[in-house]
Design a protein around this motif. Structure first.
Motif, short mmCIF file in Angstrom:
data_model
loop_
_atom_site.label_atom_id
_atom_site.label_comp_id
_atom_site.label_asym_id
_atom_site.label_seq_id
_atom_site.Cartn_x
_atom_site.Cartn_y
_atom_site.Cartn_z
N LYS A 164 -4.31 -3.63 4.03
CA LYS A 164 -5.27 -3.81 2.68
C LYS A 164 -6.72 -3.50 2.99
CE LYS A 164 -5.69 -7.94 0.99
NZ LYS A 164 -5.50 -9.13 0.17
N PHE A 165 -7.12 -4.08 4.23
CA PHE A 165 -8.42 -4.01 4.62
C PHE A 165 -8.75 -2.76 5.40
CE2 PHE A 165 -8.18 -8.46 3.51
CZ PHE A 165 -8.89 -8.46 2.43
N ASN A 167 -2.80 -7.64 5.54
CA ASN A 167 -4.40 -7.74 5.55
C ASN A 167 -4.65 -6.49 6.23
OD1 ASN A 167 -4.81 -9.81 3.92
ND2 ASN A 167 -5.37 -11.18 5.74
N ILE A 206 -5.76 -16.89 0.19
CA ILE A 206 -5.06 -18.17 0.83
C ILE A 206 -4.18 -17.65 2.11
CG2 ILE A 206 -2.83 -19.42 0.10
CD1 ILE A 206 -3.84 -19.41 -2.89
N GLY A 207 -4.26 -16.24 2.02
CA GLY A 207 -3.26 -15.91 3.33
C GLY A 207 -3.63 -16.32 4.66
N ILE A 264 -11.75 -2.12 8.30
CA ILE A 264 -13.13 -2.30 7.91
C ILE A 264 -13.80 -3.31 8.81
CG2 ILE A 264 -13.03 -1.64 5.67
CD1 ILE A 264 -13.18 -4.38 4.90
N GLY A 265 -13.14 -4.37 9.61
CA GLY A 265 -13.67 -5.31 10.35
C GLY A 265 -14.49 -6.52 9.58
N ILE A 266 -14.81 -7.50 10.36
CA ILE A 266 -15.33 -8.50 9.64
C ILE A 266 -16.93 -8.92 10.42
CG2 ILE A 266 -15.00 -11.41 9.35
CD1 ILE A 266 -12.12 -10.29 9.65
N GLN A 275 -11.56 -18.57 0.65
CA GLN A 275 -12.65 -18.02 1.13
C GLN A 275 -12.34 -16.34 1.32
OE1 GLN A 275 -15.82 -19.38 1.89
NE2 GLN A 275 -15.18 -21.29 1.02
N ARG A 276 -13.25 -15.66 0.54
CA ARG A 276 -12.89 -14.33 0.66
C ARG A 276 -14.16 -13.57 0.78
NH1 ARG A 276 -10.84 -11.08 -3.47
NH2 ARG A 276 -9.50 -10.12 -1.74
N LEU A 277 -14.32 -12.48 1.59
CA LEU A 277 -15.53 -11.91 1.56
C LEU A 277 -15.83 -10.46 0.82
CD1 LEU A 277 -15.40 -11.34 5.45
CD2 LEU A 277 -16.12 -13.60 4.11
N ILE A 318 -13.09 -17.27 7.28
CA ILE A 318 -11.98 -16.73 6.46
C ILE A 318 -10.75 -17.42 6.53
CG2 ILE A 318 -12.68 -14.24 6.73
CD1 ILE A 318 -11.20 -13.84 9.36
N ASP A 342 -6.00 -4.26 14.23
CA ASP A 342 -6.14 -2.84 13.25
C ASP A 342 -7.19 -2.12 13.50
OD1 ASP A 342 -8.24 -3.89 11.52
OD2 ASP A 342 -6.99 -5.40 10.79
P1 ADP Z 1 -7.06 -12.16 0.98
O1 ADP Z 1 -6.39 -11.29 1.75
O2 ADP Z 1 -5.91 -12.78 -0.21
O3 ADP Z 1 -8.28 -12.41 0.51
P2 ADP Z 1 -6.93 -14.09 3.14
O4 ADP Z 1 -7.05 -15.53 3.50
O5 ADP Z 1 -5.81 -13.32 3.91
O6 ADP Z 1 -7.08 -13.71 1.71
O7 ADP Z 1 -8.14 -13.52 4.01
C1 ADP Z 1 -9.48 -13.90 3.66
C2 ADP Z 1 -10.50 -12.92 3.94
O8 ADP Z 1 -10.54 -12.29 5.18
C3 ADP Z 1 -10.21 -11.67 3.37
O9 ADP Z 1 -10.64 -11.61 1.86
C4 ADP Z 1 -11.11 -10.78 3.95
O10 ADP Z 1 -12.40 -10.58 3.60
C5 ADP Z 1 -11.02 -11.12 5.40
N1 ADP Z 1 -9.80 -10.34 6.20
C6 ADP Z 1 -8.69 -10.86 6.42
N2 ADP Z 1 -7.92 -10.04 7.06
C7 ADP Z 1 -8.72 -9.05 7.49
C8 ADP Z 1 -8.57 -7.73 8.14
N3 ADP Z 1 -7.31 -7.45 8.88
N4 ADP Z 1 -9.77 -7.06 8.27
C9 ADP Z 1 -11.01 -7.23 7.52
N5 ADP Z 1 -10.99 -8.39 6.91
C10 ADP Z 1 -10.08 -9.07 6.75
#
Ligand code: ADP
Length: 495
Positions: A398-399, A395, A455-456, A427-429, A442-444, A437, A424
């Protein structure tokens, strides 16, 4: 000098003065008031004198009548009779009516000591009355408390097992009149055989038991019985048992219904887990068919049909790939949920090394730099902790934002836990989503922005629950995120 207010019933002025003088002579700082009639006497009684000295016979008024009036008013003022001539019968009558003493007028030398003694006796009576009032107030208070609350007090003869006292509430609770409780064998006749011994045991300490007793109406009541430590009597014998009983039937039925709800929930939860596993497992096969034939269609007919057909086949292929990833992740989640973690000493350096090697491609592609503190050996499941690290690091890759990912894993310890943090610069949340999350699916973001199945993090949360730990996130939108998790040092596996 003792201050004294003396009411003197006397018609002769010289006699009055003689008495007053004698009082002062006996050491009293005496304020003496002379009265001769009933009206004057009653008026002066309102001022509550310390002592009344009454001439036995006044014209129209006498000591006996004065005494009666005093008693009618309920005033306890020491009353001494003074007399010029001895009339035994009359004096006995006065004493019978409450006079404390009598003195002969020609022997007034005794007056001082007689008044002193009368005052002391009056003071003792006053104190006793105050103590009695306090005692009866306290008795009433305890009786009210003990007999009006839901806790029924009881007392039992330890040798015969017969109740010698039960609070009146017992009748309302069980429907048996209190007298019936006092009959020999009452307890044994109404309590379930296996609960009978509960009150008869002679504990060395206070103890509590639950007994089931049949009411007069035929229903069963659960009684919580608290038994006090035996209290020795004057001879050191512990022949009496004391305690309280409380009807806990409602509580018990709530407990039972909670327990059966918990059992039903556990079994439906188990079924759901099995269902999720079976569904994700069994869906894989038809999905493989869909993917296989869509690929075949794409290979054979690309460019041979019209351009819309190529586009539609492309969408179908993309959908099949996404569904395959989703099912794969769901299966992993399901396995972790239903499986039993194999806990043991797990070297997190090794776990982390394996995780980085699995992610080598993504790390190289993104140009990520990953650093970490020395990682400890913890009590955990190697493969589940591997999944946890892998989800968090992937993650973080990826983010990422515009800059290449910079990831750091730190570790610290307290007496009870190991604390990890994956930080990390992505992009932050937004703060409002920091809990959401961790909920499955639940995805953003949309999947065309960032791939994934949602699911992660739910899996990470489940893994932490299995380890008796917890996970949470902190973040600043646009500046990066921190994922914290703690693993208890003591072995505590929950699933
Ligand atoms: P996925 O990665 O498959 O979308 P996750 O359950 O791992 O599902 O994460 C759920 C959501 O949390 C992500 O879709 C993302 O929006 C947010 N997220 C998780 N990890 C990070 C991160 N390191 N930085 C920013 N957003 C994150």
């Amino acid at each position: 000098m003792t201050s004294l207010s003396a009411l003197i019933l006397e018609d002769s002025k010289p006699d009055f003065e003689l008495v007053a003088k004698q009082l002062r002579y006996a050491g009293f700082d005496a304020r003496c008031t002379q009265v001769q009639t009933q009206e004057e006497y009653l008026a002066r009684l309102d001022g509550t004198p310390d002592v009344i000295l009454a001439d036995y016979a006044l014209p129209g008024f006498d000591a006996l009548h004065a005494l009666e009036l005093l008693q009618e008013r309920g005033q306890d003022v020491p009353f001494l009779v003074l007399t010029g001539v001895v009339d035994e019968e009359a004096l006995v009558e006065c004493i019978r009516h409450g006079a404390v003493d009598y003195l002969l007028k020609d022997r007034l030398a005794r007056l001082g000591s007689a008044v002193h003694r009368a005052l002391q006796e009056a003071e003792a009576r006053r104190k006793r009355r105050a103590a009695e009032t306090e005692l009866s107030k306290s008795n009433r208070r305890f009786q009210y408390l003990v007999e009006t609350t839901g806790a029924i007090p009881w007392e039992m003869d330890a040798n015969t097992g017969r109740f010698t006292y039960v609070g009146p509430q017992a009748e309302k609770l069980l429907g048996y009149p209190v007298d019936e409780w006092y009959r020999e064998g009452f307890w044994d006749a109404h309590v379930r055989p296996e609960d009978r011994g509960a009150l008869k045991a002679q504990p060395s300490e206070n103890f509590e038991r639950t007994c089931r007793i049949r009411t007069a109406g035929g229903s069963t009541v659960y009684l919580h019985c608290a038994l006090s430590k035996p209290c020795p009597d004057g001879a050191g014998n512990c022949n009496t048992l004391y305690g309280f009983m409380m009807d806990i039937s409602e509580l018990k039925s709530m407990q039972d219904s909670l327990a059966s709800q918990a059992a039903a929930l556990a079994s439906s939860n188990e079924e759901l887990k099995q269902f999720a596993y079976a569904a994700s497992h069994d869906l894989q096969e038809p999905l493989r068919m869909v993917a296989f034939y869509t690929q075949l269609l794409s290979k054979r007919y690309r460019g041979k049909l019209d351009s819309d057909a190529d586009e539609f086949i492309g969408y179908a292929l993309e959908g099949a790939t996404r569904m395959r990833d989703l099912l794969k992740n769901l299966l992993v989640y399901s396995r972790v949920s239903t499986g039993k973690p194999s806990m043991g000493l797990t070297n997190c350096e090794e776990v982390f090394g394996e995780c980085l090697s699995n992610l080598r491609l993504a790390l190289n592609e993104s140009g990520a730099s990953v650093t970490h503190d020395p990682l400890p050996i913890v009590n955990g499941d190697f493969s589940q902790l591997g999944q946890l690290f892998q989800n968090l690091i992937s993650n973080a890759i990826k983010f990422h934002g515009v800059k290449a990912p910079v990831i750091h894993v730190s570790s610290s310890e307290s007496d009870s836990d190991w604390h990890f943090c994956v930080r990390d610069n992505g992009i932050g949340i937004e703060e409002e989503y920091l809990e959401q999350i961790f909920v499955i699916f639940q995805r953003l973001h949309r999947s065309d922005q960032y791939s994934g199945s949602g699911i992660g993090l739910a899996l990470c949360k489940r893994i932490m629950e299995h380890h008796g730990g917890r996970i949470w996130a902190k973040s600043t939108l646009g500046a990066g995120s921190e994922f914290h998790f703690v693993i208890p040092k003591e072995r505590q596996c929950q699933f």
